[in-house]
Design a protein around this motif. Structure first.
Motif: not given
Length: 117
Positions: A19-23, A26-31
């Protein structure tokens, strides 16, 4: 039970890591998405400025063309007026000069012919 607990604990740790890796992904994709959005807004603003510049240039060109057209019309009117003045002056000069020399030279013969009739 202790083995089951340890297995559950490991499963939970694996789940947390996943979940941490997925989060983080997701944060990198959002950036990245935000960076693309900022770049798109910047391109749109530059395009808008370029379009306004083109509009301004077109408006200036239209105004310049209109002024040139009006100046051309004035020059044409002046040239026509000058041509009329020259024609009138030529007619007046021709009238003042009298008949052409060829006609004057034949006047005695015409007079004699007229007297004979």
């Amino acid at each position: 039970e202790v083995g089951t607990l340890r297995g559950s604990e490991r499963n939970a740790e694996v789940d947390v890591l996943q979940l941490t890796s997925k989060a983080e992904r997701c944060a990198a994709e959002a950036e990245q998405a935000e960076a693309r959005a900022v770049a798109a807004v910047d391109r749109a603003q530059r395009a808008e400025h370029a379009l306004q510049g083109a509009r301004d240039s077109a408006s200036e060109a239209r105004e310049k063309h209109q002024l040139e057209l009006e100046a051309g019309e004035v020059r044409l009117a002046e040239a026509l007026e000058e041509a009329h003045r020259e024609r009138r002056a030529r007619r007046v000069a021709e009238a003042a000069a009298g008949p052409p020399k060829e006609e004057v030279a034949t006047l005695p013969a015409q007079l004699a012919a007229a007297e004979r009739e």
